[in-house]
Design an enzyme around this catalytic site. Structure first.
Site, PDB file in Angstrom:
ATOM      1  N   GLY A 162      44.617  48.146  38.563  1.00 43.03           N
ATOM      2  CA  GLY A 162      44.486  46.797  39.083  1.00 43.03           C
ATOM      3  C   GLY A 162      45.831  46.276  39.555  1.00 43.03           C
ATOM      4  O   GLY A 162      46.879  46.865  39.263  1.00 43.03           O
TER       5      GLY A 162
ATOM      6  N   CYS B  96      46.525  53.785  35.255  1.00 39.54           N
ATOM      7  CA  CYS B  96      47.523  52.868  35.813  1.00 39.54           C
ATOM      8  C   CYS B  96      47.612  51.587  34.977  1.00 39.54           C
ATOM      9  O   CYS B  96      48.122  51.620  33.873  1.00 39.54           O
ATOM     10  CB  CYS B  96      47.223  52.586  37.282  1.00 39.54           C
ATOM     11  SG  CYS B  96      47.475  54.046  38.323  1.00 39.54           S
ATOM     12  N   TYR B  97      47.098  50.459  35.477  1.00 40.61           N
ATOM     13  CA  TYR B  97      47.127  49.227  34.695  1.00 40.61           C
ATOM     14  C   TYR B  97      46.477  49.446  33.338  1.00 40.61           C
ATOM     15  O   TYR B  97      46.941  48.936  32.310  1.00 40.61           O
ATOM     16  CB  TYR B  97      46.417  48.101  35.445  1.00 40.61           C
ATOM     17  CG  TYR B  97      46.304  46.828  34.639  1.00 40.61           C
ATOM     18  CD1 TYR B  97      47.340  45.905  34.608  1.00 40.61           C
ATOM     19  CD2 TYR B  97      45.152  46.579  33.886  1.00 40.61           C
ATOM     20  CE1 TYR B  97      47.239  44.733  33.846  1.00 40.61           C
ATOM     21  CE2 TYR B  97      45.045  45.415  33.124  1.00 40.61           C
ATOM     22  CZ  TYR B  97      46.085  44.500  33.107  1.00 40.61           C
ATOM     23  OH  TYR B  97      45.987  43.366  32.351  1.00 40.61           O
TER      24      TYR B  97
ATOM     25  N   HIS C 274      46.387  58.046  39.762  1.00 35.09           N
ATOM     26  CA  HIS C 274      44.952  57.912  40.024  1.00 35.09           C
ATOM     27  C   HIS C 274      44.309  59.292  40.098  1.00 35.09           C
ATOM     28  O   HIS C 274      44.369  59.956  41.134  1.00 35.09           O
ATOM     29  CB  HIS C 274      44.721  57.167  41.340  1.00 35.09           C
ATOM     30  CG  HIS C 274      45.009  55.702  41.272  1.00 35.09           C
ATOM     31  ND1 HIS C 274      44.098  54.795  40.755  1.00 35.09           N
ATOM     32  CD2 HIS C 274      46.093  54.981  41.635  1.00 35.09           C
ATOM     33  CE1 HIS C 274      44.620  53.580  40.809  1.00 35.09           C
ATOM     34  NE2 HIS C 274      45.830  53.665  41.340  1.00 35.09           N
TER      35      HIS C 274
ATOM     36  N   GLU D  80      41.219  59.863  40.269  1.00 37.46           N
ATOM     37  CA  GLU D  80      39.939  59.772  40.967  1.00 37.46           C
ATOM     38  C   GLU D  80      40.040  59.977  42.469  1.00 37.46           C
ATOM     39  O   GLU D  80      39.024  60.220  43.135  1.00 37.46           O
ATOM     40  CB  GLU D  80      39.284  58.411  40.676  1.00 37.46           C
ATOM     41  CG  GLU D  80      39.993  57.198  41.283  1.00 37.46           C
ATOM     42  CD  GLU D  80      41.089  56.620  40.398  1.00 37.46           C
ATOM     43  OE1 GLU D  80      41.438  55.438  40.590  1.00 37.46           O
ATOM     44  OE2 GLU D  80      41.616  57.350  39.535  1.00 37.46           O
TER      45      GLU D  80
ATOM     46  N   GLY E  23      18.434  52.547  62.416  1.00 33.43           N
ATOM     47  CA  GLY E  23      18.303  53.915  62.911  1.00 33.43           C
ATOM     48  C   GLY E  23      19.309  54.856  62.298  1.00 33.43           C
ATOM     49  O   GLY E  23      19.230  56.069  62.488  1.00 33.43           O
ATOM     50  N   GLY E  24      20.286  54.311  61.558  1.00 28.70           N
ATOM     51  CA  GLY E  24      21.258  55.148  60.879  1.00 28.70           C
ATOM     52  C   GLY E  24      20.699  55.693  59.579  1.00 28.70           C
ATOM     53  O   GLY E  24      19.585  55.370  59.162  1.00 28.70           O
TER      54      GLY E  24
ATOM     55  N   ASP F  63      21.518  55.091  56.473  1.00 34.30           N
ATOM     56  CA  ASP F  63      21.343  54.149  55.365  1.00 34.30           C
ATOM     57  C   ASP F  63      19.995  53.437  55.442  1.00 34.30           C
ATOM     58  O   ASP F  63      19.208  53.462  54.490  1.00 34.30           O
ATOM     59  CB  ASP F  63      22.470  53.117  55.354  1.00 34.30           C
ATOM     60  CG  ASP F  63      23.841  53.758  55.242  1.00 34.30           C
ATOM     61  OD1 ASP F  63      23.925  54.868  54.680  1.00 34.30           O
ATOM     62  OD2 ASP F  63      24.827  53.160  55.727  1.00 34.30           O
ATOM     63  N   SER F  64      19.719  52.794  56.571  1.00 32.51           N
ATOM     64  CA  SER F  64      18.471  52.034  56.677  1.00 32.51           C
ATOM     65  C   SER F  64      17.257  52.958  56.763  1.00 32.51           C
ATOM     66  O   SER F  64      16.184  52.628  56.255  1.00 32.51           O
ATOM     67  CB  SER F  64      18.508  51.093  57.886  1.00 32.51           C
ATOM     68  OG  SER F  64      18.639  51.809  59.094  1.00 32.51           O
TER      69      SER F  64
ATOM     70  N   LYS G 264      28.217  56.866  50.743  1.00 35.75           N
ATOM     71  CA  LYS G 264      27.473  57.471  51.835  1.00 35.75           C
ATOM     72  C   LYS G 264      26.933  58.854  51.466  1.00 35.75           C
ATOM     73  O   LYS G 264      25.785  59.187  51.791  1.00 35.75           O
ATOM     74  CB  LYS G 264      28.368  57.560  53.072  1.00 35.75           C
ATOM     75  CG  LYS G 264      27.715  58.219  54.291  1.00 35.75           C
ATOM     76  CD  LYS G 264      26.662  57.336  54.930  1.00 35.75           C
ATOM     77  CE  LYS G 264      27.315  56.144  55.601  1.00 35.75           C
ATOM     78  NZ  LYS G 264      26.333  55.339  56.369  1.00 35.75           N
TER      79      LYS G 264
END
Length: 510
Positions: free
Chosen positions: A52, A79-80, A165, A167, A219-220, A222-223, A366
């Protein structure tokens, strides 16, 4: 059983969860200030204190609720989080003599977190403070040249901390370190896409009940994936509506209809081009453009529902990177993550929204959505399509949007994307796009002077869209694209290629 990540405002917090899930472990994010009772509801086998922007010695520095660190389960501070662990156990944290940002090599490493890791260990650093005095019971387990206390551990209490980090992709062996933490916690590795689908379907059914759902279709991936998920969850109580806002790519409306209707999606197309372009006239600020488009999307849906009947819920394919960039994420508890840019489906919704929102993908990346799409049977050419922003070409047409500029941009974009497919480069890019800049420059074509627009091409590679590298496309390909664009789009006389990563840039230009 889970690993709980307490979010203290790092824009990388969600990546920790993603890495654990990739390793097959279920993990959740809660606000850094979450109560002990709320954390225990997740039945945690381990806790991670995120990074953070705060300093532990700040007057209002965030910290976990009383009793959290007294739980008899392993804790990892990042980190923090490491600095807080050290300070609360009696150690000392001070402003570092030399700030570390970017890649650094561990000169020494050992201990529980580093079991089985050998050779060079490159770590991604981002800190101004350092642990200067170890608390009792702790020992140093990692060092760099500039930071003598880069990792700490107390094996007896199973408290661990790293100043880097693990990750992010810039720490190549960070995944193995996180896997070691899972082993320390004894977490089962049974989390997979099937679990995600089952959980999302159950969540939607619980939220929606017997209500009717209206879905925005772009149309992508995700939707389109969301349409299949919602159909699985609520059946014929879903109506999918595709708003043609006039900001689509060349032939995209027809492609959307041809791709989704054969899948059994109840798709209604609304022509709202005049409405959107009228509202965008004279607007050149990107944030204002996004908010206008978000507002007009809702207005278009409201008008459509007057014809279709009553709906209780509006579904959106909001992803977690959108949430993080817009407001620091739903779990940050306003703990300091920066607002980078608003997204039309996060920061642009009107306060008098007449629908309740359904956003099943709000905590997903994604690649997780693509895996869900595979399980639900979405065709491969849609599943692997590059992301396309909800505001469409409005944020790729810099400055004021007009039909003339959109027409130019559509043709440039079509040449570039078609070229990537033709040369077998499309799947090697995570996202590719063309930008019409307001820059005009002098050129010469056919022995005549021109004064025309400059087009920018951008392609990136990324695993998570939180960070990205510019794609190293072949020079011959870029030369071919430049020639095709200036020859076929006469309004363009100069083509440039964006070689900026994320950070410091974002993937989109606006």
């Amino acid at each position: 059983m889970s690993v709980v990540i307490l979010d203290f405002g790092s824009q990388f917090t969600r990546l920790i969860t993603r890495r654990f899930r990739e390793l097959g472990a279920y993990s959740v994010i809660l606000p850094g200030s979450a109560s002990l009772e709320r954390i225990q509801q997740e039945n945690p086998q381990g806790i991670v204190l995120s990074g953070g922007p705060s300093s532990v010695y700040d007057e209002h520095a965030p910290k976990p609720a009383p009793g959290v660190l007294e739980l008899d389960i392993p804790v990892l501070g990042v980190c923090y989080g490491m600095q807080y662990l050290a300070q609360q156990a009696g150690g000392d944290v001070q402003r570092a003599g030399k700030r570390e940002y970017g890649k650094a090599d561990l000169t020494e490493y050992s201990g529980d977190l580093f079991q089985g890791i050998q050779g060079e260990f490159v770590a991604w650093m981002s800190h101004s403070d350092s642990v200067t005095q170890l608390p009792g019971g702790y020992e140093v387990c990692a060092k760099t040249e500039d930071t003598p206390v880069t990792g700490i551990q107390n094996s007896q209490t199973k408290r661990y901390g790293v100043q880097f980090h693990p990750e992010v992709v810039h720490t190549p062996k960070g995944g193995q370190l996180l896997a070691n933490f899972l082993d320390i916690c004894g977490v089962e590795r049974d989390w997979n896409a099937e679990h995600i689908v089952d959980e999302l379907v159950a969540d939607v059914q619980k939220q929606v009940g017997n209500g009717k759902v209206l879905l925005a279709i772009s149309g992508g991936v995700d939707s389109s994936t969301l349409a299949l998920l919602l159909a699985k969850a609520v059946g014929d109580r879903l109506t999918a509506v595709f708003i043609d806002h006039g900001l689509l790519r060349l032939g995209e409306r027809e492609q959307v209809e041809a791709a989704l209707r054969p899948l059994g999606v109840n798709l209604i197309t609304v022509d709202a081009r005049e409405q959107f372009l009228g509202e965008l006239k004279g607007v050149d600020d990107p944030e204002q453009k996004r908010k206008i488009i978000g507002r007009e999307f809702i207005r278009a849906f409201e008008r459509e529902t007057a014809q279709l009947g009553s709906f209780d819920f509006l579904a959106q394919g909001t992803l977690y990177p959108d949430v993080i960039e817009s407001a620091g994420g739903p779990h940050s508890d306003k703990s300091g993550a920066a607002n980078i840019k608003s997204h039309h489906n996060v920061g642009g919704l009107p306060e008098d929204l007449k629908f309740k929102l359904v956003e099943p993908f709000r905590t997903l990346f994604k690649d997780e959505v693509r895996e869900i799409a595979r399980l639900l049977g979405l065709p491969e050419h849609i599943r692997m399509r590059h992301p396309f922003p909800g505001p469409g070409l409005a944020i790729r047409c810099l400055g004021e949007v007009s039909e003339e500029k959109l027409d130019i941009l559509r043709r440039v974009d079509d040449i570039f994307i078609s070229g990537l497919r033709e040369f077998g480069l499309y799947d090697g890019c995570s996202q590719a796009l063309a930008v019409l800049t307001p820059i005009r420059s002098v050129g010469v074509m056919g022995d005549e002077r021109t004064y025309s627009y400059t087009a920018a091409l951008r392609a990136v590679t990324t695993d998570d869209f939180m960070t990205a590298e510019w794609a190293r496309l072949p020079y011959d390909f870029l030369a071919t694209m430049s020639n095709r664009i200036v020859n076929q789009v006469h309004e363009i006389n100069r083509v440039v290629y964006d070689i900026t990563g994320k950070p410091p840039a974002t993937i989109e230009w606006e």
